[in-house]
Design an enzyme around this catalytic site. Structure first.
Site, short mmCIF file in Angstrom:
data_model
loop_
_atom_site.label_atom_id
_atom_site.label_comp_id
_atom_site.label_asym_id
_atom_site.label_seq_id
_atom_site.Cartn_x
_atom_site.Cartn_y
_atom_site.Cartn_z
N HIS A 72 -8.57 -16.60 5.88
CA HIS A 72 -9.69 -16.77 5.09
C HIS A 72 -9.47 -17.67 3.81
O HIS A 72 -8.39 -17.70 3.13
CB HIS A 72 -9.97 -15.41 4.43
N TYR A 201 -16.58 -8.47 -2.35
CA TYR A 201 -16.41 -7.90 -3.38
C TYR A 201 -17.85 -7.75 -4.10
O TYR A 201 -18.04 -8.78 -4.73
CB TYR A 201 -15.34 -8.02 -4.34
N PRO A 293 -6.98 -0.46 -5.14
CA PRO A 293 -7.03 -1.38 -3.93
C PRO A 293 -7.80 -2.57 -4.38
O PRO A 293 -7.69 -3.57 -3.33
CB PRO A 293 -7.73 -0.51 -2.81
N LYS A 297 -3.54 -5.50 -3.22
CA LYS A 297 -2.29 -6.12 -3.66
C LYS A 297 -1.29 -5.01 -3.24
O LYS A 297 -0.06 -5.18 -3.24
CB LYS A 297 -2.13 -6.12 -5.08
N TYR A 385 -5.35 -14.21 -6.41
CA TYR A 385 -5.62 -13.45 -4.97
C TYR A 385 -4.62 -13.86 -3.83
O TYR A 385 -4.34 -13.04 -2.79
CB TYR A 385 -7.03 -13.79 -4.78
P1 RFL Z 1 3.85 3.88 2.58
O1 RFL Z 1 3.02 3.07 3.55
O2 RFL Z 1 3.34 5.08 1.92
O3 RFL Z 1 4.91 4.25 3.57
C1 RFL Z 1 5.88 5.33 2.93
C2 RFL Z 1 6.69 5.92 4.12
O4 RFL Z 1 7.31 7.09 3.74
C3 RFL Z 1 7.34 8.26 4.21
N1 RFL Z 1 7.89 9.42 3.58
C4 RFL Z 1 8.75 10.26 3.96
N2 RFL Z 1 9.98 9.79 4.64
C5 RFL Z 1 10.96 10.72 4.86
N3 RFL Z 1 10.89 11.60 4.16
C6 RFL Z 1 10.19 12.05 3.13
N4 RFL Z 1 10.15 13.23 2.29
C7 RFL Z 1 8.99 11.07 3.07
N5 RFL Z 1 7.74 11.11 2.28
C8 RFL Z 1 7.12 10.12 2.61
C9 RFL Z 1 5.77 8.59 4.73
O5 RFL Z 1 5.20 9.13 5.68
C10 RFL Z 1 5.46 6.88 5.02
O6 RFL Z 1 5.57 6.56 6.18
O7 RFL Z 1 4.68 2.99 1.64
P2 RFL Z 1 5.19 1.50 1.68
O8 RFL Z 1 5.85 1.15 2.95
O9 RFL Z 1 5.70 1.32 0.30
O10 RFL Z 1 3.80 0.63 1.94
C11 RFL Z 1 2.83 0.43 0.98
C12 RFL Z 1 1.50 0.52 1.37
O11 RFL Z 1 1.24 1.26 2.71
C13 RFL Z 1 0.35 0.56 0.33
O12 RFL Z 1 0.66 -0.23 -0.66
C14 RFL Z 1 -1.26 -0.07 0.88
O13 RFL Z 1 -1.55 0.47 2.01
C15 RFL Z 1 -2.06 -0.02 -0.11
N6 RFL Z 1 -3.47 -0.83 0.25
C16 RFL Z 1 -3.69 -2.10 0.18
N7 RFL Z 1 -2.78 -3.11 0.05
C17 RFL Z 1 -2.92 -4.42 0.31
O14 RFL Z 1 -2.07 -5.08 -0.14
N8 RFL Z 1 -4.23 -4.78 0.49
C18 RFL Z 1 -5.03 -4.08 1.02
O15 RFL Z 1 -6.10 -4.62 1.37
C19 RFL Z 1 -5.05 -2.61 0.73
N9 RFL Z 1 -5.96 -1.89 1.22
C20 RFL Z 1 -4.35 0.12 0.61
C21 RFL Z 1 -5.76 -0.60 0.78
C22 RFL Z 1 -4.40 1.49 0.32
C23 RFL Z 1 -5.37 2.37 0.47
N10 RFL Z 1 -5.03 3.58 0.48
C24 RFL Z 1 -5.52 4.61 1.44
C25 RFL Z 1 -4.38 4.30 -0.59
C26 RFL Z 1 -6.77 0.27 1.00
C27 RFL Z 1 -6.41 1.71 1.06
C28 RFL Z 1 -7.97 2.41 1.27
C1 PHB Z 2 -9.40 -3.91 3.46
O1 PHB Z 2 -9.51 -4.72 4.36
O2 PHB Z 2 -9.14 -2.76 3.92
C2 PHB Z 2 -9.22 -4.12 2.10
C3 PHB Z 2 -9.76 -5.54 1.88
C4 PHB Z 2 -9.69 -6.01 0.37
C5 PHB Z 2 -9.23 -4.91 -0.57
C6 PHB Z 2 -8.94 -3.64 0.01
C7 PHB Z 2 -9.03 -3.42 1.26
O3 PHB Z 2 -9.50 -5.40 -1.69
#
Ligand code: RFL
Ligand code: PHB
Length: 390
Positions: A72, A201, A293, A297, A385
């Site tokens: 993008h 957004y 979110p 980031k 961004y």
């Molecule tokens: P994770 O992915 O939470 O992984 C941590 C892992 O640790 C495990 N765990 C354990 N394992 C052993 N023993 C225990 N006691 C444990 N407790 C937990 C868990 O099961 C898990 O598998 O953390 P990590 O690796 O630091 O990764 C971080 C990302 O997952 C997170 O920051 C992003 O998903 C956030 N996020 C977004 N980030 C972006 O950069 N771009 C995005 O577009 C974006 N969109 C989002 C998001 C997060 C969202 N939610 C659901 C919070 C959109 C949403 C809706």
């Molecule tokens: C997504 O595609 O899930 C998404 C995109 C932009 C954001 C957060 C999540 O800021």
């Protein structure tokens, strides 16, 4: 069992760290609480910064991403019933973001670890960390019905916000900063073509809305909902109706709706543990910080943490120097705080807060108008961004 680096958590941070260490001849074991299917089924992030893409290529997991990811060059801001495009590539002199689901990225990492015989233990229970401030830290857990002890030289806490690693740092050694918002994001994944080849957004008096995608036939949409709402309260038709009301009319008209294949609510909050290191324990990713979110980031910050931590561990094993390890927390937090700042700025600018005053609402609108009318403001937005350098 014994390893050089024990990694708690098999999310993107833990798996990427283990992959990079392996490529540098450093042994690690990953212990993950959930099953592989569960981890790979979590619908989360979608937008990857340029630095993240480079890191994934460097970790030799960039092939599918390069083939299937969507590059993008701009991002849309829906405001005043129109979509205003910010040319992020033009503003940054050539940088872009790539849309590629976290599920796909995590799958690529699990596949790569499996191919090279990596030790990834899933469905591990009751993980406890011991003596992390000594020369001989170890972790105990239950695996396949048996008690297991793993000794390591270093422990990487990549276990997300709720994992046990951060709790192994005594409160006297870390300041924690928390912020929560009185709203969350209701997200829907649907097998419909994306409304536009641009993430949009949208700020609207009814609340924030976001149009994103995963592929040509898979869309991801979000709307701001009050805290306390449950996903089950929202039928598909209620969701689509509310999304359409909030988007600029031309976008609403073009929107293709269909049954949701996933629907969930994510609360919006920010959190930083202002020390990511205690003895031989190092925190990376959501274990050390959470961002709202808006701005996409969270996953990207997890990857930049892994960049700093893997460099420090590789340097230690190559040269014996602990300099980069001792600086890890300060170096990573420098970028983390700047990125938290951007995420909070985007969140404040684009959402409707139930307790904001008419004065604050006017300022919020002025902020968006300034962004859309100033080349300098657009450049600042674009630079953040696509991701700050590391
Ligand atoms: P994770 O992915 O939470 O992984 C941590 C892992 O640790 C495990 N765990 C354990 N394992 C052993 N023993 C225990 N006691 C444990 N407790 C937990 C868990 O099961 C898990 O598998 O953390 P990590 O690796 O630091 O990764 C971080 C990302 O997952 C997170 O920051 C992003 O998903 C956030 N996020 C977004 N980030 C972006 O950069 N771009 C995005 O577009 C974006 N969109 C989002 C998001 C997060 C969202 N939610 C659901 C919070 C959109 C949403 C809706
Ligand atoms: C997504 O595609 O899930 C998404 C995109 C932009 C954001 C957060 C999540 O800021």
């Amino acid at each position: 069992m014994k390893t050089q680096v024990l990694i708690v958590g098999g999310g993107p941070a833990g798996m990427l760290l283990s992959q990079i260490l392996d490529l540098n001849g450093i042994d690690s074991i990953v212990i993950e609480r959930r099953s592989r299917e569960y981890v790979l089924g979590r619908i989360r992030a979608g937008v990857l910064e340029e630095g993240t893409v480079k890191m994934l290529r460097r970790a030799e997991v960039g092939d599918r991403l390069d083939r299937e990811g969507y590059v993008h060059e701009s991002v849309g801001i829906g405001f005043d019933n129109e979509v205003h495009s910010i040319d992020i590539m033009g503003c940054t002199g050539g940088s872009v973001v790539t849309v590629y689901g976290q599920t796909e990225l995590t799958k690529d990492l699990y596949d790569a670890r499996e191919k090279s015989g990596g030790k990834v233990l899933t469905e591990v229970e009751d993980v406890q960390l011991f003596d992390v401030d000594s020369e001989s830290p170890y972790v105990t857990c239950n695996y396949q019905g048996e008690a297991l002890r793993i000794d390591a030289s270093f422990v990487a806490g990549c276990d997300g916000f709720h994992g046990p690693s951060r709790k192994a740092i005594p409160p006297s050694h870390v300041n924690e900063y928390h912020l929560s918002y009185p709203y969350g994001w209701l997200g829907v994944l649907s097998e419909t073509p994306p409304v536009k080849h641009e993430v949009i957004y949208t700020s609207n008096d009814l609340g924030f809305a976001l149009c994103s995608m995963r592929s040509d036939s898979l869309s991801r949409y979000y709307i701001q909902v009050p805290s306390g709402n449950q996903a089950e309260q929202w039928s598909d038709s209620a969701f689509w109706g509310e999304l359409k009301r909030r988007l600029p009319e031309a976008v609403s008209r073009a929107l293709v709706t269909g049954p949701s294949i996933e629907k969930s609510i994510a609360p919006l909050r920010a959190f930083v543990a202002d020390n990511l290191n205690y003895g031989k324990l190092f925190l990376a990713g959501d274990a050390g910080h959470i961002v709202p979110p808006t701005g996409a980031k969270g996953l990207n910050l997890a990857v930049s943490d892994v960049y700093y931590l893997s460099n420090a561990l590789v340097d230690y094993y190559k040269t014996g120097s602990e300099d980069l390890l001792s600086n890890y927390s300060t170096t990573a937090l420098n970028r983390i705080w700047k990125t938290v700042r951007f995420s909070l700025m985007c969140t404040r600018m684009l959402h409707i807060s139930p307790d904001s005053t008419p004065f604050e609402k006017k300022i919020q609108q002025a902020e968006i108008r300034y962004l859309l009318s100033s080349a300098a403001a657009k450049t600042t937005f674009a630079e953040n961004y696509v991701g700050l350098p590391y």
